[in-house]
Design a protein around this motif. Structure first.
Motif, PDB file in Angstrom:
ATOM      1  N   MET A  38      64.774  71.186 104.281  1.00 16.57           N
ATOM      2  CA  MET A  38      64.582  70.619 102.938  1.00 16.57           C
ATOM      3  C   MET A  38      63.347  71.200 102.271  1.00 16.57           C
ATOM      4  SD  MET A  38      65.868  68.650 100.727  1.00 16.57           S
ATOM      5  CE  MET A  38      66.507  66.988 100.703  1.00 16.57           C
ATOM      6  N   PHE A  39      62.267  71.337 103.036  1.00 13.18           N
ATOM      7  CA  PHE A  39      61.023  71.891 102.500  1.00 13.18           C
ATOM      8  C   PHE A  39      61.261  73.336 102.047  1.00 13.18           C
ATOM      9  CE2 PHE A  39      56.729  73.596 102.629  1.00 13.18           C
ATOM     10  CZ  PHE A  39      55.921  72.532 102.280  1.00 13.18           C
ATOM     11  N   ARG A  41      64.123  74.764 101.327  1.00 13.80           N
ATOM     12  CA  ARG A  41      65.070  74.791 100.202  1.00 13.80           C
ATOM     13  C   ARG A  41      64.364  74.453  98.893  1.00 13.80           C
ATOM     14  NH1 ARG A  41      69.957  70.403  99.584  1.00 13.80           N
ATOM     15  NH2 ARG A  41      70.572  70.998  97.487  1.00 13.80           N
ATOM     16  N   ALA A  42      63.466  73.446  98.930  1.00 10.21           N
ATOM     17  CA  ALA A  42      62.772  73.031  97.714  1.00 10.21           C
ATOM     18  C   ALA A  42      61.941  74.165  97.127  1.00 10.21           C
ATOM     19  CB  ALA A  42      61.874  71.831  98.018  1.00 10.21           C
ATOM     20  N   LEU A  43      61.407  75.012  97.995  1.00  9.69           N
ATOM     21  CA  LEU A  43      60.569  76.117  97.529  1.00  9.69           C
ATOM     22  C   LEU A  43      61.371  77.392  97.280  1.00  9.69           C
ATOM     23  CD1 LEU A  43      57.614  75.280  99.871  1.00  9.69           C
ATOM     24  CD2 LEU A  43      57.443  75.410  97.381  1.00  9.69           C
ATOM     25  N   GLY A  44      62.649  77.372  97.611  1.00 10.15           N
ATOM     26  CA  GLY A  44      63.494  78.536  97.346  1.00 10.15           C
ATOM     27  C   GLY A  44      63.337  79.658  98.348  1.00 10.15           C
ATOM     28  N   TYR A  45      62.918  79.327  99.579  1.00  5.49           N
ATOM     29  CA  TYR A  45      62.834  80.363 100.614  1.00  5.49           C
ATOM     30  C   TYR A  45      64.221  80.904 100.928  1.00  5.49           C
ATOM     31  CZ  TYR A  45      57.967  79.550 102.101  1.00  5.49           C
ATOM     32  OH  TYR A  45      56.600  79.480 102.172  1.00  5.49           O
TER      33      TYR A  45
END
Lengths: 159, 141
Positions: A38-39, A41-45
């Motif tokens: 989730m972390f 994904r939130a940053l768009g990695y």
């Protein structure tokens, strides 16, 4: 008991000064596969070491690698009464910044415990009014091997 | 991942950056990921009642974007040693963020090949609102 409204920022700073250097145990933080994904994904990695366990293992990691800055999620306490953006004493609280030392990689499955130490308290005039500035350092230790994996210094602004 | 960067090839002044277009969905995913549910980051009415011009990007989100920039740059063989940002400026929910770093020093210490950078995040208005610094270790040839 004196209410917050009756105390000046300087008086609060003087009172809180006595806590500087006093370490207190903090939270238990869980680094889960879901939390890591989730972390990231939130940053768009796009790096698959944050999403795909096999991709992480192919790079020699034991499990999903935790993205920079992700040090787990605190176990939610249903009795906690904290209101987001508000401190217990002051009407407004802002996050003023952080410095993070990344000492060892963190992986999904790790459980971290924190110890927090206030390192400075000050007051300054800002465009929002008198502001109380508190800097604290939090040490993150992995439970499984006792290794300190990160230290973070946070600046909290209250006004 | 991009091609591996080596310490030997980096010069002071070297600049790195990524562009990140923000939107409400990204902020909501971040709220879930970070546990920061302060309404100024997703409730337009709440933000405006608190005298803010718009729903705002979380300060920590911008700081963590610098971590993303550095992770992508140092590659599999590099390592982020430390980084930090002050959260001073405001960026609205639909801003386009430039996340940047610029090398200020390269040196060897305790057997590591280190690079210091100034880092930051600004929106379309070009005003630097999240100034900071970072140190990374890079592989040497």
């Amino acid at each position: 008991m004196t209410s917050a409204a009756e105390k000046t920022m300087e008086e609060w700073a003087d009172e809180l000064q006595s806590t500087v250097g006093e370490s207190t145990p903090g939270q238990t933080l869980e680094v889960t596969t879901t939390g890591v994904r989730m972390f990231a994904r939130a940053l768009g990695y796009k790096d698959r070491v944050f999403y795909d366990v096999e991709a992480a293992k192919a790079k020699g990691y034991p499990n999903l690698l935790s993205p920079p800055g992700y040090l787990g999620t605190a176990i939610f306490d249903p009795d906690a009464t904290e209101v987001p953006g508000r401190g217990p004493t002051f009407p407004r609280r802002l996050n003023g910044g952080m410095e993070l030392d990344t000492i060892a990689p963190v992986f999904a499955g790790d459980i971290l415990t924190t110890v927090r130490t206030p390192i400075s308290v000050g007051v300054r005039q800002s465009k929002l009014g008198m502001m109380l500035i508190r800097v604290s350092e939090t040490t993150f230790t992995r439970q499984s091997d006792g290794k300190v994996v990160a230290k973070r210094r946070d600046t909290a602004l209250s006004y | 991942m991009a091609e591996q960067v080596y310490w030997d090839d980096i010069q002071v002044g070297h600049r790195i950056s990524i562009l990140e277009q923000m939107d409400s969905q990204r902020l909501v995913v971040w709220a879930a990921a970070s546990g920061d549910f302060y309404q100024i980051h997703y409730d337009d009415g709440f933000a405006r009642r608190n005298n803010l011009p718009d729903v705002l990007v979380h300060g920590v989100y911008k700081g963590m974007m610098v971590g993303k920039l550095l992770h992508g740059w140092v590659g599999d063989q590099g390592r982020i040693v430390t980084w930090g940002n002050s959260y001073r400026g405001m960026n609205g929910v639909n801003d386009e963020l430039t996340v940047w770093g610029q090398v200020t020093r390269k040196y060897e210490q305790d057997g590591q090949h280190l690079v210091d950078l100034d880092v930051g995040v600004h929106g379309r208005d070009q005003k630097e609102g999240s100034p900071g610094t970072a140190t990374v270790a890079l592989p040497a040839r």
